[in-house]
Write an enzyme that holds these catalytic residues in place. Structure first.
Site, short mmCIF file in Angstrom:
data_model
loop_
_atom_site.label_atom_id
_atom_site.label_comp_id
_atom_site.label_asym_id
_atom_site.label_seq_id
_atom_site.Cartn_x
_atom_site.Cartn_y
_atom_site.Cartn_z
N ASP A 26 -6.83 -12.96 37.61
CA ASP A 26 -7.58 -11.72 37.16
C ASP A 26 -6.70 -10.68 37.59
O ASP A 26 -6.54 -9.82 39.10
CB ASP A 26 -8.76 -11.68 36.69
CG ASP A 26 -9.75 -11.41 35.67
OD1 ASP A 26 -9.16 -11.03 35.00
OD2 ASP A 26 -10.92 -10.00 36.70
N ASP A 28 -8.51 -7.03 37.23
CA ASP A 28 -9.44 -5.49 36.97
C ASP A 28 -10.66 -6.14 38.01
O ASP A 28 -10.90 -6.89 37.79
CB ASP A 28 -10.04 -4.81 35.30
CG ASP A 28 -10.55 -3.49 36.53
OD1 ASP A 28 -10.29 -3.37 37.01
OD2 ASP A 28 -10.53 -3.26 35.09
#
Length: 342
Positions: A26, A28
Site C-alpha cells: 500500500d 499512503d
C-alpha cells in the site's frame, strides 16, 4: 470461504523479503504520508529490492495514473516504473471489460486514472448519460469533482445502465487531515438511485486478482497500514500480510480485530520486511513474546515483563485474538498498551 482463524501473529526465521517473492505495498501510510516518504521506507525498499524481492505498489486511489504514481515514488528516491503500480482503476476497468462489448462507451465519474485504465482495456470513456454509455464507473476524482458529475451517473443508472465503483473507501488522507473519499461519493449516488455498484478495489477479490495478474507473484506478501482494506484484502486473497504501524491503525484497533482483519505479522515500519519475526508462544494461561507475557483477564488484557514494545504488542494480540475466537475482542487493553507506550 473457510479459513483457519488466526489467534496470534506468526514468527519467521527468515527475513520476510527472502521468504516472499513479491511485496504488494500500500502507499499512503506505508511508503509515504502527505506526499513525503515515511521514515526508513526508502532504505528498506532499496534493500529488499537489492535482495531480489519484487516490489509492487497497490493503491485504491483511482485518480492518478500508474505513470504519475511511479514518477512520484521515483522522486522520493524509490525507482519505480508504471508497470510496478496497480490501481483500483485498472481493477475496475478489467471488471467492466469482462461484461461489456469491446470498444463500448463507459460514463466516467472520476479522474484521469480511470480514463487511462478504460482505454487500456479497449473501452471508450465518455462524459454524459446522453452519450449512450453501456456502463457507469465511479472513482475518486479529486476535491473539485462537481455535483453535476454525480447527476450524470444517476441519469444513466436510472435508465438501467450497470454501475461500477473503483473502491468504497469513505475517507482519504490529505495534507490538512481526513477528507471524503470515493466511498462517500458512491453513497451520494446510492442514496439518489437506490442502486448498488459492483466494486473492484481492496479488500475485494477483483483487486487482488489484478495484482497477481500484473505481477506474476507466486509468494506475495501484502504490506499495509489499514485493517479493513489491506489486511482484509490479504485475507480474502488467502495470502500473508504485514501490518506496519506508520498509518491509521493503532494498538487498540489491532487487539480488537476480527479474524478477517488479523495480519500475519506486525511491525513498526518497513524495516520489518528485512528481518525475521519473533515467535509468540504459549506460556501457562497466556502468551509470551520476547520479555513480555500477556493474558486475558475477566475484564481486561494483562501484561507482565519488560522488553521491546512490539514484542509486548504481539503477545497482547495473541491473548486478545485467542479470547475473541471468531469475534472481536471486547477486553480492555488500555492499561497494557499504555505500559508499552502505544
Amino acid at each position: 470461504m473457510s479459513q483457519t482463524v488466526r489467534t496470534r501473529p506468526e514468527g519467521s526465521g527468515q527475513a520476510l523479503s527472502e521468504a516472499y517473492d513479491t511485496a504488494l505495498l500500500d502507499l499512503d501510510g506505508v511508503v509515504y504520508a502527505g506526499g513525503d516518504a515515511i521514515a526508513h521506507a526508502v532504505d528498506s525498499l532499496a534493500t529488499a529490492r537489492a535482495g531480489g524481492m519484487h516490489l509492487a505498489y497497490v493503491t485504491n486511489n483511482a485518480l492518478r495514473t500508474p505513470d504519475a504514481v511511479a514518477g512520484h515514488l521515483t522522486e522520493l528516491g524509490i525507482p519505480t516504473v508504471a508497470s510496478d503500480v496497480i490501481t483500483s482503476a485498472q481493477a475496475v476497468a478489467r471488471l467492466i471489460s469482462e461484461q461489456v462489448p469491446a470498444g463500448a462507451r463507459v460514463l466516467v465519474i472520476g479522474g484521469e486514472g480511470l480514463r487511462v485504465a478504460l482505454r487500456e482495456r479497449g473501452l471508450e470513456p465518455v462524459d454524459s448519460a446522453e452519450d449512450e454509455p453501456v456502463a457507469v464507473v465511479q472513482g475518486y476524482g479529486g476535491p473539485d469533482l462537481t455535483w453535476s458529475r454525480f447527476a450524470e451517473a444517476c441519469y444513466a443508472i436510472a435508465r438501467g445502465v450497470p454501475w461500477f465503483a473503483s473502491n468504497t473507501d469513505l475517507t482519504i488522507p490529505g495534507a490538512r487531515g481526513i477528507a471524503p473519499g470515493n466511498g462517500a461519493a458512491v453513497e451520494v449516488v446510492r442514496i439518489a438511485t437506490g442502486a448498488e455498484p459492483q466494486v473492484a478495489g481492496k479488500p475485494l477479490p477483483p483487486m487482488h486478482r489484478e495484482t497477481i495478474l500484473r505481477t506474476g507473484a507466486e509468494r506475495p506478501l501484502v504490506v499495509g497500514d489499514r485493517l479493513d482494506t489491506d489486511i482484509e484484502g490479504a485475507f480474502n486473497g488467502e495470502v500473508d500480510s504485514l501490518l506496519v504501524l506508520t498509518g491509521v491503525t493503532d494498538g487498540a484497533q489491532l487487539l480488537a480485530a476480527p479474524p478477517q482483519h488479523r495480519p500475519t505479522y506486525v511491525d513498526a515500519d518497513l524495516r520489518g520486511m528485512l528481518t525475521g519475526q519473533p515467535e509468540v508462544v504459549e506460556a501457562g494461561d497466556g502468551f509470551r513474546c520476547g520479555g513480555w507475557t500477556a493474558t486475558a483477564g475477566s475484564r481486561e488484557l494483562e501484561l507482565t515483563g519488560e522488553g521491546e514494545a512490539l514484542d509486548g504488542l504481539r503477545a497482547l494480540c495473541a491473548a486478545a485474538w485467542t479470547a475473541a475466537g471468531e469475534g472481536a475482542c471486547e477486553l480492555d487493553g488500555g492499561k497494557a498498551l499504555a505500559r508499552l507506550g502505544l
